[in-house]
Write a protein that holds these residues in place. Sequence first.
Motif, mmCIF file in Angstrom:
data_model
loop_
_atom_site.group_PDB
_atom_site.id
_atom_site.type_symbol
_atom_site.label_atom_id
_atom_site.label_comp_id
_atom_site.label_asym_id
_atom_site.label_seq_id
_atom_site.Cartn_x
_atom_site.Cartn_y
_atom_site.Cartn_z
ATOM 1 N N LYS A 176 28.886 5.803 6.535
ATOM 2 C CA LYS A 176 29.346 6.767 5.528
ATOM 3 C C LYS A 176 30.425 6.193 4.611
ATOM 4 O O LYS A 176 30.497 6.550 3.430
ATOM 5 C CB LYS A 176 29.850 8.033 6.225
ATOM 6 N N ALA A 180 29.716 5.952 0.590
ATOM 7 C CA ALA A 180 30.545 6.701 -0.357
ATOM 8 C C ALA A 180 30.626 6.017 -1.717
ATOM 9 O O ALA A 180 30.869 6.677 -2.739
ATOM 10 C CB ALA A 180 31.948 6.894 0.215
ATOM 11 N N GLU A 183 25.444 6.477 -2.669
ATOM 12 C CA GLU A 183 24.639 6.950 -1.550
ATOM 13 C C GLU A 183 23.138 6.785 -1.744
ATOM 14 O O GLU A 183 22.379 6.848 -0.777
ATOM 15 C CB GLU A 183 24.949 8.418 -1.248
ATOM 16 N N SER A 253 30.875 6.544 -8.601
ATOM 17 C CA SER A 253 31.675 7.265 -7.597
ATOM 18 C C SER A 253 33.180 7.168 -7.852
ATOM 19 O O SER A 253 33.956 7.932 -7.284
ATOM 20 C CB SER A 253 31.369 6.713 -6.204
ATOM 21 N N LYS A 255 35.174 4.958 -6.830
ATOM 22 C CA LYS A 255 35.906 4.386 -5.700
ATOM 23 C C LYS A 255 36.426 3.002 -6.055
ATOM 24 O O LYS A 255 35.704 2.173 -6.628
ATOM 25 C CB LYS A 255 35.009 4.311 -4.456
#
Length: 328
Positions: A176, A180, A183, A253, A255
Amino acid sequence: MEKRDFLRVYRDFMNVEGRKIDAKYLKRLKEDILRAYLKDKTRPDEYLLYHFDRKNEEERGEYLPQAAKDTLLISYYKGDVENTIGVLRNKYTFYQIAKDFFKRDVILISNVTNNLEQFKDFCNKHPRFIAKEGDSGCGVGIKVVDTKCFQTIEEVYEDLAASATWIVEELISQNKEISAFNESSVNTVRFPSFRHGDKVVAARPCMRFGRKGCVVDNAGQSGIFVSIDLETGEIITDAFDEHGHRYTVHPDSKKLFKGFRIPEWKNLLEVARKAHLSLPENQVYVAFDFALSEKGWVIVEGNWGDWVLQQTSLERGFRKEFTSLLKG
Protein backbone atom coordinates in the motif's frame (compact mmCIF):
# COMPACT_ATOMS: atom_id res chain seq x y z
CA MET A 1 18.39 8.46 -37.14
CA GLU A 2 15.09 9.29 -38.82
CA LYS A 3 14.04 12.92 -39.16
CA ARG A 4 10.73 12.45 -37.32
CA ASP A 5 12.53 10.87 -34.34
CA PHE A 6 14.94 13.77 -34.11
CA LEU A 7 12.19 16.37 -34.34
CA ARG A 8 10.17 14.61 -31.62
CA VAL A 9 13.02 14.46 -29.12
CA TYR A 10 14.18 17.94 -30.04
CA ARG A 11 10.68 19.37 -29.52
CA ASP A 12 10.46 17.68 -26.10
CA PHE A 13 13.94 18.95 -25.25
CA MET A 14 13.02 22.51 -26.16
CA ASN A 15 9.87 22.31 -24.05
CA VAL A 16 11.84 21.06 -21.05
CA GLU A 17 14.52 23.69 -21.34
CA GLY A 18 12.12 26.53 -22.12
CA ARG A 19 14.42 27.83 -24.84
CA LYS A 20 13.29 29.68 -27.92
CA ILE A 21 14.14 27.87 -31.14
CA ASP A 22 17.19 29.42 -32.77
CA ALA A 23 18.00 28.30 -36.32
CA LYS A 24 21.79 28.44 -35.89
CA TYR A 25 21.65 26.64 -32.56
CA LEU A 26 19.34 24.00 -34.04
CA LYS A 27 21.76 23.39 -36.93
CA ARG A 28 24.72 22.99 -34.55
CA LEU A 29 22.68 20.73 -32.29
CA LYS A 30 21.67 18.47 -35.18
CA GLU A 31 25.27 18.19 -36.32
CA ASP A 32 26.49 17.41 -32.79
CA ILE A 33 23.78 14.78 -32.24
CA LEU A 34 24.84 13.13 -35.49
CA ARG A 35 28.51 13.17 -34.43
CA ALA A 36 27.64 11.55 -31.11
CA TYR A 37 25.60 8.90 -32.89
CA LEU A 38 28.36 8.09 -35.37
CA LYS A 39 30.99 7.98 -32.64
CA ASP A 40 29.27 5.75 -30.08
CA LYS A 41 25.73 5.03 -31.32
CA THR A 42 24.34 7.48 -28.75
CA ARG A 43 20.67 7.87 -29.69
CA PRO A 44 19.18 11.37 -30.05
CA ASP A 45 16.99 10.87 -26.98
CA GLU A 46 20.01 9.73 -24.94
CA TYR A 47 21.98 12.78 -26.11
CA LEU A 48 19.23 15.07 -24.86
CA LEU A 49 18.50 13.16 -21.64
CA TYR A 50 22.20 13.28 -20.72
CA HIS A 51 22.48 16.96 -21.67
CA PHE A 52 25.41 16.29 -23.98
CA ASP A 53 24.99 19.80 -25.38
CA ARG A 54 26.49 21.01 -22.07
CA LYS A 55 29.21 18.35 -21.72
CA ASN A 56 32.72 18.04 -23.12
CA GLU A 57 34.10 14.89 -24.76
CA GLU A 58 35.59 13.55 -21.53
CA GLU A 59 32.29 13.91 -19.69
CA ARG A 60 30.38 12.32 -22.56
CA GLY A 61 32.78 9.41 -22.57
CA GLU A 62 31.72 8.48 -19.05
CA TYR A 63 28.23 7.55 -20.28
CA LEU A 64 27.25 4.11 -21.55
CA PRO A 65 24.78 4.36 -24.44
CA GLN A 66 22.37 1.47 -24.86
CA ALA A 67 23.91 0.35 -28.17
CA ALA A 68 27.39 0.31 -26.61
CA LYS A 69 26.03 -1.68 -23.66
CA ASP A 70 24.48 -4.20 -26.03
CA THR A 71 27.73 -4.55 -27.96
CA LEU A 72 29.67 -4.99 -24.72
CA LEU A 73 27.36 -7.76 -23.49
CA ILE A 74 27.29 -9.59 -26.81
CA SER A 75 31.08 -9.47 -26.94
CA TYR A 76 31.32 -10.69 -23.33
CA TYR A 77 28.98 -13.64 -23.89
CA LYS A 78 30.47 -14.41 -27.32
CA GLY A 79 29.03 -17.69 -28.65
CA ASP A 80 26.64 -18.10 -25.73
CA VAL A 81 24.39 -15.15 -26.53
CA GLU A 82 21.22 -17.18 -27.09
CA ASN A 83 21.66 -19.02 -23.79
CA THR A 84 22.16 -15.78 -21.88
CA ILE A 85 20.60 -12.73 -23.47
CA GLY A 86 18.05 -14.87 -25.33
CA VAL A 87 16.76 -16.28 -22.05
CA LEU A 88 16.12 -12.78 -20.72
CA ARG A 89 14.39 -11.69 -23.91
CA ASN A 90 11.89 -14.53 -23.67
CA LYS A 91 9.63 -13.78 -20.71
CA TYR A 92 8.28 -17.30 -20.30
CA THR A 93 11.68 -18.96 -20.55
CA PHE A 94 12.92 -16.68 -17.81
CA TYR A 95 9.86 -17.45 -15.69
CA GLN A 96 10.57 -21.17 -15.99
CA ILE A 97 14.08 -20.84 -14.56
CA ALA A 98 13.16 -18.28 -11.87
CA LYS A 99 9.58 -19.23 -11.00
CA ASP A 100 10.30 -19.80 -7.30
CA PHE A 101 10.77 -16.03 -7.03
CA PHE A 102 7.62 -15.07 -8.97
CA LYS A 103 5.32 -16.43 -6.21
CA ARG A 104 2.27 -16.36 -8.48
CA ASP A 105 0.58 -18.43 -11.17
CA VAL A 106 1.85 -17.93 -14.72
CA ILE A 107 0.94 -19.83 -17.89
CA LEU A 108 1.66 -19.53 -21.61
CA ILE A 109 -1.10 -19.08 -24.20
CA SER A 110 -0.61 -19.33 -27.97
CA ASN A 111 -2.09 -20.93 -31.06
CA VAL A 112 0.15 -23.97 -30.52
CA THR A 113 -0.07 -24.56 -26.74
CA ASN A 114 -3.53 -26.20 -26.75
CA ASN A 115 -3.91 -25.83 -22.97
CA LEU A 116 -7.51 -24.67 -22.69
CA GLU A 117 -8.23 -26.82 -19.63
CA GLN A 118 -5.20 -25.40 -17.80
CA PHE A 119 -6.39 -21.90 -18.74
CA LYS A 120 -9.88 -22.63 -17.38
CA ASP A 121 -8.38 -23.69 -14.05
CA PHE A 122 -6.27 -20.53 -14.04
CA CYS A 123 -9.30 -18.31 -14.71
CA ASN A 124 -11.35 -19.99 -12.01
CA LYS A 125 -8.67 -18.92 -9.54
CA HIS A 126 -7.89 -15.57 -11.18
CA PRO A 127 -10.89 -14.12 -13.09
CA ARG A 128 -8.88 -10.91 -13.56
CA PHE A 129 -5.29 -11.32 -14.73
CA ILE A 130 -2.53 -9.53 -16.57
CA ALA A 131 -1.52 -10.58 -20.09
CA LYS A 132 1.86 -9.79 -21.66
CA GLU A 133 2.92 -10.40 -25.24
CA GLY A 134 5.71 -12.95 -25.07
CA ASP A 135 8.27 -11.14 -27.20
CA SER A 136 7.40 -7.53 -26.45
CA GLY A 137 9.32 -5.08 -24.30
CA CYS A 138 9.15 -1.61 -22.73
CA GLY A 139 5.63 -2.26 -21.45
CA VAL A 140 4.18 -2.63 -24.95
CA GLY A 141 1.27 -5.05 -25.32
CA ILE A 142 0.46 -5.43 -21.63
CA LYS A 143 -3.18 -5.45 -20.58
CA VAL A 144 -5.44 -6.49 -17.72
CA VAL A 145 -8.07 -9.01 -18.78
CA ASP A 146 -11.38 -9.42 -16.94
CA THR A 147 -13.07 -12.69 -17.87
CA LYS A 148 -16.42 -11.21 -16.82
CA CYS A 149 -16.31 -9.11 -19.97
CA PHE A 150 -16.56 -12.28 -22.08
CA GLN A 151 -19.37 -14.78 -22.54
CA THR A 152 -17.17 -17.82 -21.90
CA ILE A 153 -13.63 -18.75 -20.89
CA GLU A 154 -13.24 -20.34 -24.33
CA GLU A 155 -13.87 -16.92 -25.86
CA VAL A 156 -11.12 -15.37 -23.74
CA TYR A 157 -8.72 -18.15 -24.71
CA GLU A 158 -9.50 -17.88 -28.41
CA ASP A 159 -9.12 -14.11 -28.31
CA LEU A 160 -5.64 -14.43 -26.82
CA ALA A 161 -4.43 -17.44 -28.81
CA ALA A 162 -5.50 -15.97 -32.13
CA SER A 163 -3.39 -12.82 -32.02
CA ALA A 164 -0.04 -13.60 -30.37
CA THR A 165 1.85 -15.59 -27.79
CA TRP A 166 0.81 -14.40 -24.35
CA ILE A 167 2.11 -14.89 -20.84
CA VAL A 168 -0.86 -14.61 -18.49
CA GLU A 169 -0.13 -13.93 -14.85
CA GLU A 170 -1.93 -13.70 -11.56
CA LEU A 171 -2.26 -10.03 -10.63
CA ILE A 172 0.16 -8.70 -8.04
CA SER A 173 -1.44 -7.19 -4.95
CA GLN A 174 0.94 -4.32 -4.30
CA ASN A 175 2.24 -2.92 -1.02
CA LYS A 176 0.00 0.00 0.00
CA GLU A 177 2.85 2.45 0.68
CA ILE A 178 4.18 1.98 -2.84
CA SER A 179 0.72 1.83 -4.39
CA ALA A 180 0.03 5.27 -2.88
CA PHE A 181 2.29 6.82 -5.55
CA ASN A 182 0.16 5.34 -8.34
CA GLU A 183 -2.39 2.62 -7.73
CA SER A 184 -3.24 1.71 -11.34
CA SER A 185 0.25 0.30 -12.02
CA VAL A 186 2.55 -2.14 -10.26
CA ASN A 187 5.50 0.14 -9.44
CA THR A 188 8.75 -1.78 -9.68
CA VAL A 189 12.37 -1.63 -8.60
CA ARG A 190 14.84 -2.05 -11.47
CA PHE A 191 17.65 -3.95 -9.74
CA PRO A 192 20.87 -4.50 -11.74
CA SER A 193 22.86 -7.48 -10.48
CA PHE A 194 26.23 -8.96 -11.49
CA ARG A 195 27.30 -12.49 -10.64
CA HIS A 196 30.70 -14.17 -10.84
CA GLY A 197 30.66 -17.62 -9.29
CA ASP A 198 29.18 -17.30 -5.80
CA LYS A 199 29.80 -13.57 -5.65
CA VAL A 200 26.82 -11.30 -6.42
CA VAL A 201 27.17 -7.50 -6.60
CA ALA A 202 24.21 -5.13 -7.02
CA ALA A 203 24.55 -1.62 -8.42
CA ARG A 204 22.49 1.52 -9.09
CA PRO A 205 18.91 0.41 -8.38
CA CYS A 206 16.05 2.56 -9.63
CA MET A 207 12.33 2.63 -9.06
CA ARG A 208 9.69 3.19 -11.70
CA PHE A 209 6.21 4.59 -11.17
CA GLY A 210 3.29 4.54 -13.56
CA ARG A 211 0.98 7.45 -14.30
CA LYS A 212 -2.69 7.67 -13.36
CA GLY A 213 -4.78 5.09 -15.20
CA CYS A 214 -1.77 3.36 -16.75
CA VAL A 215 -1.24 -0.37 -16.11
CA VAL A 216 2.56 -0.33 -16.48
CA ASP A 217 5.36 1.78 -15.04
CA ASN A 218 7.75 1.68 -18.01
CA ALA A 219 9.33 4.96 -19.07
CA GLY A 220 8.40 4.15 -22.66
CA GLN A 221 4.73 4.13 -21.60
CA SER A 222 4.80 7.54 -19.85
CA GLY A 223 6.21 6.19 -16.57
CA ILE A 224 8.71 8.09 -14.42
CA PHE A 225 11.79 6.89 -12.55
CA VAL A 226 14.05 7.71 -9.61
CA SER A 227 17.34 6.40 -8.24
CA ILE A 228 17.59 4.57 -4.91
CA ASP A 229 20.41 4.36 -2.39
CA LEU A 230 21.55 0.73 -2.50
CA GLU A 231 22.26 0.46 1.22
CA THR A 232 19.19 2.16 2.66
CA GLY A 233 16.49 1.90 0.00
CA GLU A 234 15.91 5.65 0.16
CA ILE A 235 14.94 7.57 -2.97
CA ILE A 236 17.81 10.00 -3.55
CA THR A 237 16.80 11.86 -6.73
CA ASP A 238 13.88 13.64 -8.28
CA ALA A 239 11.94 11.67 -10.87
CA PHE A 240 12.39 11.94 -14.64
CA ASP A 241 10.49 10.76 -17.68
CA GLU A 242 11.86 9.73 -21.06
CA HIS A 243 11.46 13.29 -22.35
CA GLY A 244 13.69 14.73 -19.64
CA HIS A 245 10.96 16.33 -17.54
CA ARG A 246 11.86 16.49 -13.86
CA TYR A 247 9.36 15.86 -11.02
CA THR A 248 9.93 16.50 -7.32
CA VAL A 249 6.54 14.91 -6.57
CA HIS A 250 4.48 12.36 -8.46
CA PRO A 251 2.52 14.46 -10.96
CA ASP A 252 -0.76 12.68 -10.14
CA SER A 253 -0.65 11.65 -6.47
CA LYS A 254 1.62 14.58 -5.44
CA LYS A 255 3.67 12.29 -3.20
CA LEU A 256 7.23 13.52 -2.61
CA PHE A 257 9.96 11.29 -4.04
CA LYS A 258 13.21 12.28 -2.28
CA GLY A 259 13.52 10.81 1.18
CA PHE A 260 10.91 8.08 0.75
CA ARG A 261 12.27 4.74 1.98
CA ILE A 262 11.21 1.64 0.09
CA PRO A 263 9.64 -0.78 2.61
CA GLU A 264 11.40 -4.09 3.34
CA TRP A 265 14.52 -2.99 1.47
CA LYS A 266 16.93 -5.27 3.34
CA ASN A 267 14.71 -8.20 2.42
CA LEU A 268 14.94 -7.20 -1.23
CA LEU A 269 18.74 -7.24 -1.12
CA GLU A 270 18.67 -10.82 0.12
CA VAL A 271 15.91 -11.95 -2.25
CA ALA A 272 17.77 -10.47 -5.22
CA ARG A 273 21.01 -12.19 -4.21
CA LYS A 274 19.28 -15.55 -3.87
CA ALA A 275 17.38 -15.07 -7.11
CA HIS A 276 20.56 -14.41 -9.05
CA LEU A 277 22.36 -17.37 -7.48
CA SER A 278 19.43 -19.61 -8.45
CA LEU A 279 19.98 -18.87 -12.15
CA PRO A 280 22.47 -20.68 -14.39
CA GLU A 281 25.97 -19.38 -13.73
CA ASN A 282 26.27 -17.97 -17.25
CA GLN A 283 23.66 -15.33 -16.36
CA VAL A 284 26.32 -12.85 -15.25
CA TYR A 285 24.26 -9.67 -15.67
CA VAL A 286 20.55 -9.47 -14.96
CA ALA A 287 18.46 -6.33 -14.53
CA PHE A 288 15.67 -7.68 -12.34
CA ASP A 289 12.31 -5.96 -11.97
CA PHE A 290 10.94 -6.56 -8.46
CA ALA A 291 7.59 -5.62 -6.94
CA LEU A 292 6.70 -5.57 -3.27
CA SER A 293 3.51 -7.62 -2.92
CA GLU A 294 1.51 -9.01 -0.03
CA LYS A 295 3.67 -12.13 -0.44
CA GLY A 296 6.87 -10.11 -0.12
CA TRP A 297 9.26 -9.19 -2.92
CA VAL A 298 8.47 -10.94 -6.20
CA ILE A 299 10.14 -10.94 -9.60
CA VAL A 300 8.13 -9.24 -12.31
CA GLU A 301 10.66 -9.79 -15.11
CA GLY A 302 14.33 -10.29 -15.83
CA ASN A 303 16.05 -8.10 -18.43
CA TRP A 304 19.44 -7.30 -19.89
CA GLY A 305 18.48 -3.70 -19.24
CA ASP A 306 20.37 -0.57 -20.23
CA TRP A 307 21.53 2.14 -17.83
CA VAL A 308 19.51 5.03 -19.22
CA LEU A 309 17.43 5.32 -16.04
CA GLN A 310 20.44 5.49 -13.71
CA GLN A 311 22.47 7.85 -15.87
CA THR A 312 19.51 10.18 -16.36
CA SER A 313 18.33 10.36 -12.75
CA LEU A 314 21.83 10.57 -11.24
CA GLU A 315 22.97 12.95 -14.00
CA ARG A 316 26.31 11.24 -14.59
CA GLY A 317 27.72 8.37 -16.62
CA PHE A 318 28.64 4.87 -15.42
CA ARG A 319 30.43 3.24 -18.36
CA LYS A 320 33.54 2.26 -16.38
CA GLU A 321 31.49 0.94 -13.47
CA PHE A 322 29.31 -1.25 -15.67
CA THR A 323 32.32 -2.62 -17.56
CA SER A 324 34.20 -3.36 -14.35
CA LEU A 325 31.23 -5.13 -12.74
CA LEU A 326 30.61 -7.18 -15.88
CA LYS A 327 34.20 -8.38 -16.00
CA GLY A 328 34.26 -9.04 -12.26
